[in-house]
Design an enzyme around this catalytic site. Sequence first.
Site, mmCIF file in Angstrom:
data_model
loop_
_atom_site.group_PDB
_atom_site.id
_atom_site.type_symbol
_atom_site.label_atom_id
_atom_site.label_comp_id
_atom_site.label_asym_id
_atom_site.label_seq_id
_atom_site.Cartn_x
_atom_site.Cartn_y
_atom_site.Cartn_z
ATOM 1 N N PRO A 127 0.842 -1.204 0.000
ATOM 2 C CA PRO A 127 0.000 0.000 0.000
ATOM 3 C C PRO A 127 0.870 1.244 0.000
ATOM 4 C CG PRO A 127 0.125 -0.913 2.200
ATOM 5 C CD PRO A 127 0.867 -1.856 1.300
ATOM 6 N N GLU A 128 0.310 2.327 -0.467
ATOM 7 C CA GLU A 128 0.981 3.610 -0.375
ATOM 8 C C GLU A 128 0.819 4.127 1.054
ATOM 9 O OE1 GLU A 128 2.443 5.121 -3.102
ATOM 10 O OE2 GLU A 128 1.788 3.593 -4.518
ATOM 11 N N LYS B 99 4.709 3.185 6.351
ATOM 12 C CA LYS B 99 3.628 2.236 6.079
ATOM 13 C C LYS B 99 3.341 1.344 7.284
ATOM 14 C CE LYS B 99 4.891 2.325 1.272
ATOM 15 N NZ LYS B 99 5.422 1.551 0.160
ATOM 16 N N ARG C 124 8.665 -4.251 -8.649
ATOM 17 C CA ARG C 124 7.316 -3.962 -9.103
ATOM 18 C C ARG C 124 7.403 -3.364 -10.485
ATOM 19 N NH1 ARG C 124 4.088 -3.038 -4.724
ATOM 20 N NH2 ARG C 124 2.379 -3.241 -6.178
#
Length: 278
Positions: free
Chosen positions: A2-3, A51, A263
């Site tokens: 997640p950001e 995060k 990614r």
Amino acid sequence: MPEGDSVWRAAAQLHAALAGHQLTDTDFRVPRFATLNLAGWKVNEVVARGKHLLIRLQGPAEERLTIHSHLKMEGAWQIYPPGGRWRKPGFTARCVLRTAAADAVGFSLGILEVVRTADESTVVGHLGPDLLGPDWDVVEAERRLLAEPEVPIGVALLDQRKLAGIGNIYRCEACFLAGVHPAWPVSAVADLSALMADAKQLLEANLGPGRRTTVLNARGVPVGRAAGRPGYWVYRRDKQPCLKCGTPIRRGVLAKAAGTEERDIYFCPTCQPLTPPA
Ligand SMILES: [Zn+2]
């Protein structure tokens, strides 16, 4: 992954539901803490650090503990009315915190541990300046980025030890807005602080209930979802025309580096040429 903005939203929701309330029951479904019961402890606050989620508790004798969790790829915290039916399978639950007013359930958490609040630095102390934190320090973040000038900027932006909060979406978007190919070495980026300012605005634009609103950055470029436009400039837009120049967006990968996950990257080959200017 997640950001940072989604972790901040999760922290805000958990804080609203739990802060000031006493826990009536807890259930830690990981072997190391399976016998731990924090019933009777009060939730002081829930904060995000990069995060990471920190649920800070106060014990009956003023002891302080922190439940540290990380969502990693699949994790989520959800809040239910007491005894409410869960929307995710029970076997994926890792942590259940109950108060008289709400049940908070952490599913598929990548990290779940309980540490003394005084020892939080052992679990989040490695993080670089937090783009969404009250202590955001652009000078220190730039120093950490430039400490390894040969690392591709697209890799460095995901390295939470350099700066905390950026995931793959905003890594791609911030590089596009800066006209920088993610494979360029950090040293080739002319204005690192402007790139980080764009990333910070992208994250902040998605924080509140009115997320996805259009925000203009200091250079007059809209960041976040602009009205009438697709959600992103380049992220997951491969083969679609660049919103600035019309060239088809491309997808690629960057080599994996320590402390980061590999990614996909998305970029415009015209706006973000592979070779940096001499
Ligand atoms: Zn373009």
